[in-house]
Design a protein around this motif. Structure first.
Motif, PDB file in Angstrom:
ATOM      1  N   THR A  12      49.988  35.353  34.419  1.00 18.84           N
ATOM      2  CA  THR A  12      48.671  35.558  35.024  1.00 18.84           C
ATOM      3  C   THR A  12      48.062  36.893  34.636  1.00 18.84           C
ATOM      4  OG1 THR A  12      49.719  36.431  37.023  1.00 18.84           O
ATOM      5  CG2 THR A  12      49.193  34.089  36.992  1.00 18.84           C
ATOM      6  N   MET A  13      48.875  37.895  34.348  1.00 19.22           N
ATOM      7  CA  MET A  13      48.316  39.213  34.026  1.00 19.22           C
ATOM      8  C   MET A  13      47.576  39.204  32.695  1.00 19.22           C
ATOM      9  SD  MET A  13      48.874  40.782  36.707  1.00 19.22           S
ATOM     10  CE  MET A  13      48.176  42.352  36.212  1.00 19.22           C
ATOM     11  N   ALA A  14      47.857  38.236  31.832  1.00 22.85           N
ATOM     12  CA  ALA A  14      47.146  38.127  30.567  1.00 22.85           C
ATOM     13  C   ALA A  14      45.843  37.353  30.720  1.00 22.85           C
ATOM     14  CB  ALA A  14      48.041  37.448  29.528  1.00 22.85           C
ATOM     15  N   ALA A  15      45.620  36.751  31.872  1.00 22.21           N
ATOM     16  CA  ALA A  15      44.417  35.948  32.095  1.00 22.21           C
ATOM     17  C   ALA A  15      43.201  36.862  32.270  1.00 22.21           C
ATOM     18  CB  ALA A  15      44.605  35.081  33.336  1.00 22.21           C
ATOM     19  N   PRO A  16      42.020  36.398  31.854  1.00 21.53           N
ATOM     20  CA  PRO A  16      40.810  37.207  32.034  1.00 21.53           C
ATOM     21  C   PRO A  16      40.509  37.425  33.513  1.00 21.53           C
ATOM     22  CG  PRO A  16      40.250  34.991  31.296  1.00 21.53           C
ATOM     23  CD  PRO A  16      41.738  35.120  31.182  1.00 21.53           C
ATOM     24  N   ARG A  17      39.851  38.520  33.792  1.00 19.43           N
ATOM     25  CA  ARG A  17      39.573  38.928  35.173  1.00 19.43           C
ATOM     26  C   ARG A  17      38.072  38.849  35.401  1.00 19.43           C
ATOM     27  NH1 ARG A  17      41.291  42.534  39.425  1.00 19.43           N
ATOM     28  NH2 ARG A  17      39.699  44.154  39.583  1.00 19.43           N
ATOM     29  N   ILE A  18      37.661  38.107  36.424  1.00 18.14           N
ATOM     30  CA  ILE A  18      36.250  37.779  36.634  1.00 18.14           C
ATOM     31  C   ILE A  18      35.837  38.134  38.066  1.00 18.14           C
ATOM     32  CG2 ILE A  18      34.552  35.911  36.698  1.00 18.14           C
ATOM     33  CD1 ILE A  18      35.482  36.529  33.887  1.00 18.14           C
ATOM     34  N   TYR A  19      34.642  38.690  38.198  1.00 19.40           N
ATOM     35  CA  TYR A  19      34.076  38.965  39.513  1.00 19.40           C
ATOM     36  C   TYR A  19      33.254  37.773  39.993  1.00 19.40           C
ATOM     37  CZ  TYR A  19      30.858  40.667  43.075  1.00 19.40           C
ATOM     38  OH  TYR A  19      30.111  40.809  44.222  1.00 19.40           O
ATOM     39  N   THR A  20      33.348  37.476  41.284  1.00 20.07           N
ATOM     40  CA  THR A  20      32.482  36.494  41.912  1.00 20.07           C
ATOM     41  C   THR A  20      32.085  37.017  43.291  1.00 20.07           C
ATOM     42  OG1 THR A  20      32.309  34.245  42.803  1.00 20.07           O
ATOM     43  CG2 THR A  20      34.506  35.241  42.788  1.00 20.07           C
ATOM     44  N   PRO A  21      30.853  36.813  43.707  1.00 18.81           N
ATOM     45  CA  PRO A  21      30.463  37.246  45.048  1.00 18.81           C
ATOM     46  C   PRO A  21      30.901  36.264  46.140  1.00 18.81           C
ATOM     47  CG  PRO A  21      28.571  36.273  43.932  1.00 18.81           C
ATOM     48  CD  PRO A  21      29.699  36.310  42.932  1.00 18.81           C
ATOM     49  N   GLU A  22      31.482  35.137  45.755  1.00 22.51           N
ATOM     50  CA  GLU A  22      31.852  34.095  46.716  1.00 22.51           C
ATOM     51  C   GLU A  22      33.066  34.508  47.562  1.00 22.51           C
ATOM     52  OE1 GLU A  22      30.224  31.287  47.212  1.00 22.51           O
ATOM     53  OE2 GLU A  22      28.770  31.694  45.620  1.00 22.51           O
ATOM     54  N   PRO A  23      33.138  34.052  48.816  1.00 21.62           N
ATOM     55  CA  PRO A  23      34.363  34.235  49.612  1.00 21.62           C
ATOM     56  C   PRO A  23      35.517  33.508  48.924  1.00 21.62           C
ATOM     57  CG  PRO A  23      32.527  33.530  51.008  1.00 21.62           C
ATOM     58  CD  PRO A  23      32.078  33.356  49.585  1.00 21.62           C
ATOM     59  N   LEU A  24      36.696  34.102  48.926  1.00 23.09           N
ATOM     60  CA  LEU A  24      37.842  33.522  48.229  1.00 23.09           C
ATOM     61  C   LEU A  24      38.991  33.305  49.203  1.00 23.09           C
ATOM     62  CD1 LEU A  24      37.771  35.721  44.982  1.00 23.09           C
ATOM     63  CD2 LEU A  24      37.021  33.344  45.220  1.00 23.09           C
ATOM     64  N   THR A  25      39.492  32.079  49.227  1.00 24.05           N
ATOM     65  CA  THR A  25      40.670  31.730  50.013  1.00 24.05           C
ATOM     66  C   THR A  25      41.526  30.789  49.185  1.00 24.05           C
ATOM     67  OG1 THR A  25      39.495  29.881  51.059  1.00 24.05           O
ATOM     68  CG2 THR A  25      39.517  31.982  52.255  1.00 24.05           C
ATOM     69  N   VAL A  26      42.811  30.781  49.448  1.00 28.26           N
ATOM     70  CA  VAL A  26      43.736  29.931  48.696  1.00 28.26           C
ATOM     71  C   VAL A  26      43.360  28.461  48.892  1.00 28.26           C
ATOM     72  CG1 VAL A  26      46.145  29.239  48.443  1.00 28.26           C
ATOM     73  CG2 VAL A  26      45.565  31.641  48.868  1.00 28.26           C
ATOM     74  N   ILE A  52      42.808  32.106  35.290  1.00 33.77           N
ATOM     75  CA  ILE A  52      41.968  33.294  35.332  1.00 33.77           C
ATOM     76  C   ILE A  52      42.336  34.087  36.584  1.00 33.77           C
ATOM     77  CG2 ILE A  52      40.063  32.175  34.117  1.00 33.77           C
ATOM     78  CD1 ILE A  52      38.565  32.116  36.810  1.00 33.77           C
ATOM     79  N   ARG A  53      41.852  35.296  36.652  1.00 35.99           N
ATOM     80  CA  ARG A  53      42.019  36.132  37.841  1.00 35.99           C
ATOM     81  C   ARG A  53      40.643  36.416  38.428  1.00 35.99           C
ATOM     82  NH1 ARG A  53      44.799  41.271  35.855  1.00 35.99           N
ATOM     83  NH2 ARG A  53      43.689  40.780  33.926  1.00 35.99           N
ATOM     84  N   LEU A  54      40.527  36.356  39.733  1.00 36.43           N
ATOM     85  CA  LEU A  54      39.249  36.563  40.418  1.00 36.43           C
ATOM     86  C   LEU A  54      39.345  37.724  41.397  1.00 36.43           C
ATOM     87  CD1 LEU A  54      38.383  32.867  41.429  1.00 36.43           C
ATOM     88  CD2 LEU A  54      37.440  34.137  39.481  1.00 36.43           C
ATOM     89  N   PHE A  55      38.211  38.413  41.610  1.00 37.66           N
ATOM     90  CA  PHE A  55      38.105  39.367  42.714  1.00 37.66           C
ATOM     91  C   PHE A  55      36.662  39.359  43.195  1.00 37.66           C
ATOM     92  CE2 PHE A  55      36.514  41.875  39.257  1.00 37.66           C
ATOM     93  CZ  PHE A  55      35.733  42.888  39.799  1.00 37.66           C
ATOM     94  N   ILE A 148      30.636  46.840  38.850  1.00 38.87           N
ATOM     95  CA  ILE A 148      31.431  45.605  38.889  1.00 38.87           C
ATOM     96  C   ILE A 148      32.178  45.410  37.577  1.00 38.87           C
ATOM     97  CG2 ILE A 148      31.245  43.082  38.887  1.00 38.87           C
ATOM     98  CD1 ILE A 148      28.985  43.424  40.974  1.00 38.87           C
ATOM     99  N   SER A 149      31.489  45.622  36.458  1.00 39.50           N
ATOM    100  CA  SER A 149      32.123  45.482  35.148  1.00 39.50           C
ATOM    101  C   SER A 149      33.277  46.467  34.988  1.00 39.50           C
ATOM    102  CB  SER A 149      31.079  45.700  34.047  1.00 39.50           C
ATOM    103  OG  SER A 149      31.659  45.597  32.767  1.00 39.50           O
ATOM    104  N   ALA A 150      33.102  47.686  35.500  1.00 39.73           N
ATOM    105  CA  ALA A 150      34.174  48.682  35.424  1.00 39.73           C
ATOM    106  C   ALA A 150      35.371  48.260  36.271  1.00 39.73           C
ATOM    107  CB  ALA A 150      33.658  50.038  35.875  1.00 39.73           C
ATOM    108  N   CYS A 151      35.117  47.605  37.395  1.00 39.29           N
ATOM    109  CA  CYS A 151      36.212  47.080  38.219  1.00 39.29           C
ATOM    110  C   CYS A 151      36.947  45.956  37.492  1.00 39.29           C
ATOM    111  CB  CYS A 151      35.678  46.575  39.552  1.00 39.29           C
ATOM    112  SG  CYS A 151      35.173  47.867  40.714  1.00 39.29           S
ATOM    113  N   GLU A 152      36.203  45.072  36.843  1.00 38.59           N
ATOM    114  CA  GLU A 152      36.822  43.992  36.067  1.00 38.59           C
ATOM    115  C   GLU A 152      37.779  44.557  35.033  1.00 38.59           C
ATOM    116  OE1 GLU A 152      33.666  40.262  36.069  1.00 38.59           O
ATOM    117  OE2 GLU A 152      33.606  41.699  34.432  1.00 38.59           O
ATOM    118  N   GLN A 153      37.319  45.582  34.326  1.00 40.98           N
ATOM    119  CA  GLN A 153      38.101  46.156  33.237  1.00 40.98           C
ATOM    120  C   GLN A 153      39.306  46.947  33.729  1.00 40.98           C
ATOM    121  OE1 GLN A 153      38.156  49.730  32.368  1.00 40.98           O
ATOM    122  NE2 GLN A 153      39.709  49.225  30.826  1.00 40.98           N
ATOM    123  N   SER A 154      39.131  47.697  34.823  1.00 38.57           N
ATOM    124  CA  SER A 154      40.153  48.645  35.249  1.00 38.57           C
ATOM    125  C   SER A 154      41.191  48.049  36.193  1.00 38.57           C
ATOM    126  CB  SER A 154      39.495  49.851  35.933  1.00 38.57           C
ATOM    127  OG  SER A 154      38.841  49.471  37.133  1.00 38.57           O
ATOM    128  N   GLY A 155      40.944  46.834  36.687  1.00 40.24           N
ATOM    129  CA  GLY A 155      41.878  46.227  37.624  1.00 40.24           C
ATOM    130  C   GLY A 155      41.646  46.649  39.058  1.00 40.24           C
TER     131      GLY A 155
END
Length: 253
Positions: A12-26, A52-55, A148-155
């Motif tokens: 999963t750590m190799a997966a791209p990291r994407i921002y979404t404004p949506e609420p996230l639950t499992v 992918i990874r989301l935040f 937001i883009s800086a957060c995507e890149q930096s983790g």
């Protein structure tokens, strides 16, 4: 559209990291915004079943997979939580006088990577940038996207707040912090002599520096001076050098 097969995540750590404004639950399924969808499907050439990874700024990073893929739309299903950010040990509020061109973008990008909690764009007497009305609103939205883009890149999973533009005179009166610092050689104290603060307000001026009246106003509002060696630094360099020093002395460096 194809429905996704059952997928087991290998890395999963190799997966791209994407921002979404949506609420996230499992186990929730969400539709990504068009720009993020196009990036995944056309630029990265990802497909149904890919991880992918989301935040979304709530402090967590979520493990997900693409479950539907159209021309400009990707739907993803949340599978679990990868990691959670701990609360920052040092709350740094950066008051940055707006600089020209892409220098302000650079400052916001790097300050986000370095872990500031909030950034307020400031107007001072020697600020050469003037923003009003729609132009100001568009600029603020742009700066928030930069963060937001800086957060995507930096983790980073928590997005720093980009606050509305303020007059420097108003900000120094309104900001609330245990320690208030202005990048200017007045009334400076070695950081090693100070008790560790929980929060810091750091104010950085324009390329022309602060006026004497502005420095006096900051001093009246209990701002202490901070200098960074014998060299004169550009405004975008000064902010990042100062944040780095503060993170090293009291933060998470």
């Amino acid at each position: 559209m194809m429905q996704a097969p059952t997928f087991e995540f290998a890395d999963t750590m190799a997966a791209p990291r994407i921002y979404t404004p949506e609420p996230l639950t499992v186990d929730a399924t969400i539709s990504l915004e068009e720009q993020a969808s196009i990036h995944l499907l056309r630029v990265l050439r990802m497909a149904v079943g890919d991880p992918i990874r989301l935040f979304n700024g709530d402090g967590n990073e979520y493990q997900a997979e693409i479950v539907q893929a159209g021309k400009k739309q990707a739907d993803v299903r949340v599978r679990g939580i990868n990691q959670s950010d701990e609360e920052l040990p040092l709350n740094i509020q950066l008051g940055q006088v707006i600089s020209k061109g892409d220098k302000m973008d650079f400052t916001i990008q790097k300050a986000t990577e370095l872990g500031v909690s909030a950034i307020t764009p400031l107007i001072s007497e020697r600020c050469d940038v003037r923003l009003k009305g729609d132009r100001m609103d568009k600029k603020l939205e742009h700066w928030r996207k930069v963060a937001i883009s800086a957060c995507e890149q930096s983790g980073r999973n928590r997005i720093p707040e980009i606050l509305p533009v303020q007059q420097m005179s108003d900000w120094v009166q309104d900001c609330d912090a245990n320690l208030k610092l202005i990048l200017h050689p007045h009334n400076q104290k070695p950081l090693a002599t100070l008790d560790k603060p929980y929060s810091i307000a750091l104010m950085v001026g324009p390329e022309g520096g602060f006026t004497e009246a502005e420095v006096a106003q900051a001093q009246q509002a209990e701002f202490s001076g901070l200098i960074l060696g014998p060299r004169i630094l550009r405004t975008e360099t000064a902010a990042l050098a100062a944040v780095s020093v503060l993170q090293y002395v009291w933060g998470d460096f």
